[in-house]
Design a protein around this motif. Structure first.
Motif, PDB file in Angstrom:
ATOM      1  N   ILE A  11       0.842  -1.198   0.000  1.00 37.94           N
ATOM      2  CA  ILE A  11       0.000   0.000   0.000  1.00 37.94           C
ATOM      3  C   ILE A  11       0.880   1.253   0.000  1.00 37.94           C
ATOM      4  N   ASN A  12       1.959   1.242   0.778  1.00 32.21           N
ATOM      5  CA  ASN A  12       2.886   2.382   0.788  1.00 32.21           C
ATOM      6  C   ASN A  12       3.543   2.567  -0.578  1.00 32.21           C
ATOM      7  N   GLU A  13       3.897   1.459  -1.249  1.00 33.22           N
ATOM      8  CA  GLU A  13       4.482   1.543  -2.584  1.00 33.22           C
ATOM      9  C   GLU A  13       3.481   2.123  -3.583  1.00 33.22           C
ATOM     10  N   ILE A  14       2.240   1.687  -3.489  1.00 30.10           N
ATOM     11  CA  ILE A  14       1.197   2.208  -4.386  1.00 30.10           C
ATOM     12  C   ILE A  14       1.026   3.702  -4.166  1.00 30.10           C
ATOM     13  N   GLU A  15       1.028   4.139  -2.912  1.00 29.93           N
ATOM     14  CA  GLU A  15       0.900   5.565  -2.603  1.00 29.93           C
ATOM     15  C   GLU A  15       2.068   6.353  -3.190  1.00 29.93           C
ATOM     16  N   LEU A  16       3.270   5.822  -3.088  1.00 28.63           N
ATOM     17  CA  LEU A  16       4.444   6.480  -3.646  1.00 28.63           C
ATOM     18  C   LEU A  16       4.344   6.576  -5.169  1.00 28.63           C
ATOM     19  N   VAL A  17       3.962   5.487  -5.814  1.00 31.94           N
ATOM     20  CA  VAL A  17       3.802   5.481  -7.271  1.00 31.94           C
ATOM     21  C   VAL A  17       2.708   6.470  -7.684  1.00 31.94           C
ATOM     22  N   ALA A  18       1.593   6.441  -6.975  1.00 30.33           N
ATOM     23  CA  ALA A  18       0.462   7.311  -7.321  1.00 30.33           C
ATOM     24  C   ALA A  18       0.821   8.782  -7.224  1.00 30.33           C
ATOM     25  N   SER A  19       1.699   9.119  -6.293  1.00 28.11           N
ATOM     26  CA  SER A  19       2.029  10.530  -6.102  1.00 28.11           C
ATOM     27  C   SER A  19       3.238  10.975  -6.918  1.00 28.11           C
ATOM     28  N   SER A  20       3.879  10.048  -7.649  1.00 31.05           N
ATOM     29  CA  SER A  20       5.076  10.453  -8.383  1.00 31.05           C
ATOM     30  C   SER A  20       5.106  10.026  -9.851  1.00 31.05           C
ATOM     31  N   SER A  21       4.137   9.250 -10.300  1.00 31.32           N
ATOM     32  CA  SER A  21       4.191   8.726 -11.658  1.00 31.32           C
ATOM     33  C   SER A  21       2.847   8.880 -12.356  1.00 31.32           C
ATOM     34  N   THR A  22       2.914   9.077 -13.668  1.00 38.27           N
ATOM     35  CA  THR A  22       1.694   9.107 -14.478  1.00 38.27           C
ATOM     36  C   THR A  22       1.567   7.841 -15.318  1.00 38.27           C
ATOM     37  N   ALA A  23       2.487   6.901 -15.126  1.00 39.02           N
ATOM     38  CA  ALA A  23       2.443   5.637 -15.862  1.00 39.02           C
ATOM     39  C   ALA A  23       1.241   4.815 -15.406  1.00 39.02           C
ATOM     40  N   ARG A  37     -11.821  -0.067  -4.723  1.00 37.81           N
ATOM     41  CA  ARG A  37     -11.592   0.831  -3.582  1.00 37.81           C
ATOM     42  C   ARG A  37     -10.195   1.442  -3.641  1.00 37.81           C
ATOM     43  N   LEU A  38      -9.198   0.642  -4.014  1.00 39.13           N
ATOM     44  CA  LEU A  38      -7.832   1.140  -4.109  1.00 39.13           C
ATOM     45  C   LEU A  38      -7.701   2.148  -5.254  1.00 39.13           C
ATOM     46  N   ALA A  39      -8.355   1.887  -6.385  1.00 36.72           N
ATOM     47  CA  ALA A  39      -8.326   2.844  -7.500  1.00 36.72           C
ATOM     48  C   ALA A  39      -8.939   4.181  -7.078  1.00 36.72           C
ATOM     49  N   ARG A  40      -9.998   4.137  -6.297  1.00 39.21           N
ATOM     50  CA  ARG A  40     -10.623   5.376  -5.808  1.00 39.21           C
ATOM     51  C   ARG A  40      -9.692   6.125  -4.856  1.00 39.21           C
ATOM     52  N   LEU A  41      -8.978   5.392  -4.012  1.00 39.20           N
ATOM     53  CA  LEU A  41      -8.018   6.028  -3.105  1.00 39.20           C
ATOM     54  C   LEU A  41      -6.875   6.671  -3.884  1.00 39.20           C
ATOM     55  N   VAL A  42      -6.367   5.972  -4.908  1.00 41.68           N
ATOM     56  CA  VAL A  42      -5.307   6.536  -5.744  1.00 41.68           C
ATOM     57  C   VAL A  42      -5.796   7.819  -6.403  1.00 41.68           C
ATOM     58  N   GLU A  97      -7.769  14.373 -18.512  1.00 47.38           N
ATOM     59  CA  GLU A  97      -7.127  15.062 -17.393  1.00 47.38           C
ATOM     60  C   GLU A  97      -7.487  14.474 -16.036  1.00 47.38           C
ATOM     61  N   GLY A  98      -8.032  13.268 -16.060  1.00 45.61           N
ATOM     62  CA  GLY A  98      -8.383  12.580 -14.824  1.00 45.61           C
ATOM     63  C   GLY A  98      -7.804  11.179 -14.811  1.00 45.61           C
ATOM     64  N   VAL A  99      -8.561  10.270 -14.214  1.00 48.39           N
ATOM     65  CA  VAL A  99      -8.139   8.881 -14.077  1.00 48.39           C
ATOM     66  C   VAL A  99      -9.206   7.982 -14.692  1.00 48.39           C
ATOM     67  N   LEU A 100      -8.766   7.049 -15.520  1.00 46.30           N
ATOM     68  CA  LEU A 100      -9.641   6.040 -16.106  1.00 46.30           C
ATOM     69  C   LEU A 100      -9.328   4.709 -15.434  1.00 46.30           C
ATOM     70  N   PHE A 101     -10.322   4.137 -14.752  1.00 48.72           N
ATOM     71  CA  PHE A 101     -10.152   2.830 -14.126  1.00 48.72           C
ATOM     72  C   PHE A 101     -10.887   1.800 -14.957  1.00 48.72           C
ATOM     73  N   LEU A 102     -10.139   0.939 -15.625  1.00 47.47           N
ATOM     74  CA  LEU A 102     -10.705  -0.145 -16.430  1.00 47.47           C
ATOM     75  C   LEU A 102     -10.635  -1.433 -15.623  1.00 47.47           C
ATOM     76  N   ASP A 103     -11.731  -1.736 -14.938  1.00 50.92           N
ATOM     77  CA  ASP A 103     -11.786  -2.958 -14.145  1.00 50.92           C
ATOM     78  C   ASP A 103     -12.046  -4.135 -15.077  1.00 50.92           C
ATOM     79  N   GLU A 104     -11.423  -5.244 -14.794  1.00 51.74           N
ATOM     80  CA  GLU A 104     -11.509  -6.456 -15.617  1.00 51.74           C
ATOM     81  C   GLU A 104     -11.091  -6.165 -17.062  1.00 51.74           C
ATOM     82  N   ILE A 105      -9.946  -5.522 -17.210  1.00 49.51           N
ATOM     83  CA  ILE A 105      -9.421  -5.138 -18.519  1.00 49.51           C
ATOM     84  C   ILE A 105      -9.218  -6.344 -19.433  1.00 49.51           C
TER      85      ILE A 105
END
Length: 190
Positions: A11-23, A37-42, A97-105
């Motif tokens: 979870i800490n790694e995801i938070e770090l990635v979310a706040s520093s990367s657009t990949a 739920r995690l995608a919404r938190l990101v 300019e936002g986030v697209l969450f594709l669940d079950e891609i």
């Protein structure tokens, strides 16, 4: 204890990635692991840190079937096909300019995978029936409960798309492996 510490580290790694990367971020795990739920938190973290200005657009790819899938994702022009009385914006454009969450891609069809790859690589796509490209910029979060590399080997998923979205990948353990989370989840649902 070790499982809990590993989960918190992830979870800490995801938070770090979310706040520093657009990949793109790939969240894998069984149904009910908390990918949505995690995608919404990101998204909330990115929004709070002003890394995105647009909306969070959530799409369950398992519900996108047939001809309507292309139109739902990429939009269409008026008159593009029988019944297209009005133009449709499409979900990728809504995620601009936002986030697209594709669940079950992994449930996307081959044509949708090809168009998504183009949108990710070039930042453009063609709405159904249009000869004018639309430019978009969004952060992609993809979720799956499937082994996408096995799907690549079986010819069900594009290897080039998976290589593009598998830059930051995290495997979420199911709730059965996190019994300490059952009570808080029940309390939240109730």
């Amino acid at each position: 204890e070790t499982k809990n510490a590993a989960f918190n580290t992830m979870i800490n790694e995801i938070e770090l990635v979310a706040s520093s990367s657009t990949a793109p971020i790939l969240l894998a795990g069984p149904t009910g692991a908390g990918k949505i739920r995690l995608a919404r938190l990101v998204y909330r973290l990115k929004r709070h840190r002003r890394l995105v200005q647009g909306d969070l657009v959530e799409v369950n790819c398992a519900t996108l079937r047939g001809d309507g899938a292309m139109s739902a994702l990429f939009g269409h022009t008026r008159g593009a096909f029988t019944g297209a009385v009005n133009a449709r914006e499409g979900l990728l454009r809504r995620a601009h300019e936002g986030v697209l969450f594709l669940d079950e891609i992994g449930e996307l069809g081959a044509d949708e995978q090809a168009m998504l790859l183009r949108a990710l690589e070039r930042g453009t796509f063609l709405p159904v029936g249009s000869d004018r490209e639309v430019q978009v910029s969004f952060q992609l979060i993809a979720g799956t409960n499937r082994d996408l590399w096995a799907d690549v080997a079986d010819g069900r998923f594009r290897e080039d798309l998976l290589a593009r979205i598998d830059l930051w990948s995290f495997v979420l353990p199911g709730l059965a492996q996190r019994p300490e989370d059952i009570e808080p989840n029940l309390a939240h649902e109730l």
